[in-house]
Scaffold this motif. Structure first.
Motif, short mmCIF file in Angstrom:
data_model
loop_
_atom_site.label_atom_id
_atom_site.label_comp_id
_atom_site.label_asym_id
_atom_site.label_seq_id
_atom_site.Cartn_x
_atom_site.Cartn_y
_atom_site.Cartn_z
N MET A 56 32.99 21.78 41.66
CA MET A 56 31.58 21.45 41.43
C MET A 56 31.09 22.06 40.13
O MET A 56 31.51 23.15 39.74
CB MET A 56 30.71 21.97 42.58
N ALA A 57 30.17 21.37 39.49
CA ALA A 57 29.55 21.90 38.29
C ALA A 57 28.62 23.05 38.66
O ALA A 57 27.92 23.01 39.67
CB ALA A 57 28.75 20.80 37.59
N SER A 58 28.66 24.11 37.85
CA SER A 58 27.80 25.27 38.07
C SER A 58 27.72 26.07 36.78
O SER A 58 28.69 26.15 36.02
CB SER A 58 28.36 26.16 39.18
N SER A 59 26.57 26.67 36.55
CA SER A 59 26.43 27.54 35.38
C SER A 59 27.27 28.81 35.52
O SER A 59 27.49 29.52 34.56
CB SER A 59 24.96 27.90 35.15
N LYS A 60 27.73 29.09 36.73
CA LYS A 60 28.56 30.28 36.99
C LYS A 60 30.04 30.05 36.67
O LYS A 60 30.80 30.99 36.56
CB LYS A 60 28.45 30.71 38.45
N ASN A 61 30.48 28.79 36.59
CA ASN A 61 31.88 28.50 36.31
C ASN A 61 32.28 29.08 34.96
O ASN A 61 31.56 28.91 33.97
CB ASN A 61 32.12 26.98 36.29
N MET A 62 33.43 29.75 34.93
CA MET A 62 33.89 30.30 33.66
C MET A 62 35.39 30.56 33.68
O MET A 62 36.01 30.67 34.74
CB MET A 62 33.17 31.60 33.34
N GLN A 63 35.94 30.63 32.49
CA GLN A 63 37.32 31.06 32.28
C GLN A 63 37.30 32.12 31.20
O GLN A 63 36.57 31.99 30.21
CB GLN A 63 38.20 29.91 31.80
N ILE A 74 44.92 31.99 29.73
CA ILE A 74 43.82 32.12 30.68
C ILE A 74 44.15 33.25 31.64
O ILE A 74 45.18 33.25 32.30
CB ILE A 74 43.56 30.81 31.43
N ARG A 75 43.27 34.24 31.70
CA ARG A 75 43.48 35.42 32.55
C ARG A 75 42.58 35.43 33.78
O ARG A 75 42.86 36.10 34.76
CB ARG A 75 43.24 36.70 31.75
N LEU A 76 41.46 34.68 33.74
CA LEU A 76 40.53 34.65 34.87
C LEU A 76 39.87 33.29 34.94
O LEU A 76 39.45 32.75 33.92
CB LEU A 76 39.47 35.74 34.71
N THR A 77 39.80 32.74 36.14
CA THR A 77 39.05 31.51 36.41
C THR A 77 38.12 31.79 37.58
O THR A 77 38.55 32.29 38.61
CB THR A 77 39.98 30.33 36.77
N SER A 106 28.68 38.02 36.51
CA SER A 106 28.26 36.69 36.08
C SER A 106 27.10 36.16 36.93
O SER A 106 26.27 35.40 36.46
CB SER A 106 29.43 35.71 36.11
N PHE A 107 27.02 36.55 38.19
CA PHE A 107 25.89 36.15 39.03
C PHE A 107 24.61 36.80 38.56
O PHE A 107 23.56 36.18 38.57
CB PHE A 107 26.14 36.52 40.49
#
Length: 110
Positions: A56-63, A74-77, A106-107
């Motif tokens: 799902m799309a979210s402003s919290k999504n990050m890599q 990539i070390r973190l998803t 990030s939250f």
């Protein structure tokens, strides 16, 4: 934008990571940064390829990725999979505590 500096064993007796980071030529500590989104003209939006892990799309999504010369690793998803659940994938040099701390931060940041 997030920048993570992972502490390494100080060769020079430095006590503080910030002090060490501010010195020119500090390359012994891994530095992780956000994956840069790519413009998708079909949907007229920036996007990051999370593979099949993030649903799902979210402003919290990050890599977070480490740049090792010309390679990006990539070390973190961290991303949303349904209304109330997120996934957190990570690998060395991050520990479970470090990865979870980054996700919690990030939250608070957004």
């Amino acid at each position: 934008q997030i920048r993570v500096v992972l502490p390494a064993n100080p060769e020079d007796g430095s006590k503080w990571l910030v002090e060490k980071l501010n010195r020119p030529g500090c390359h012994s500590s891994p530095v992780l940064g956000n994956t840069v989104p790519v413009w998708n003209p079909q949907i007229k939006s920036y996007e990051i390829d999370f593979g099949t892990r993030v649903q799902m799309a979210s402003s919290k999504n990050m890599q977070l990725e480490e740049v090792d010369g010309v390679h990006r690793i990539i070390r973190l998803t961290f991303g949303k999979v349904d209304e109330n659940r997120f996934i957190l994938d990570f690998c060395h040099p991050l520990s479970a505590v470090q990865a979870f701390s980054i996700a919690l931060a990030s939250f608070d940041a957004l």
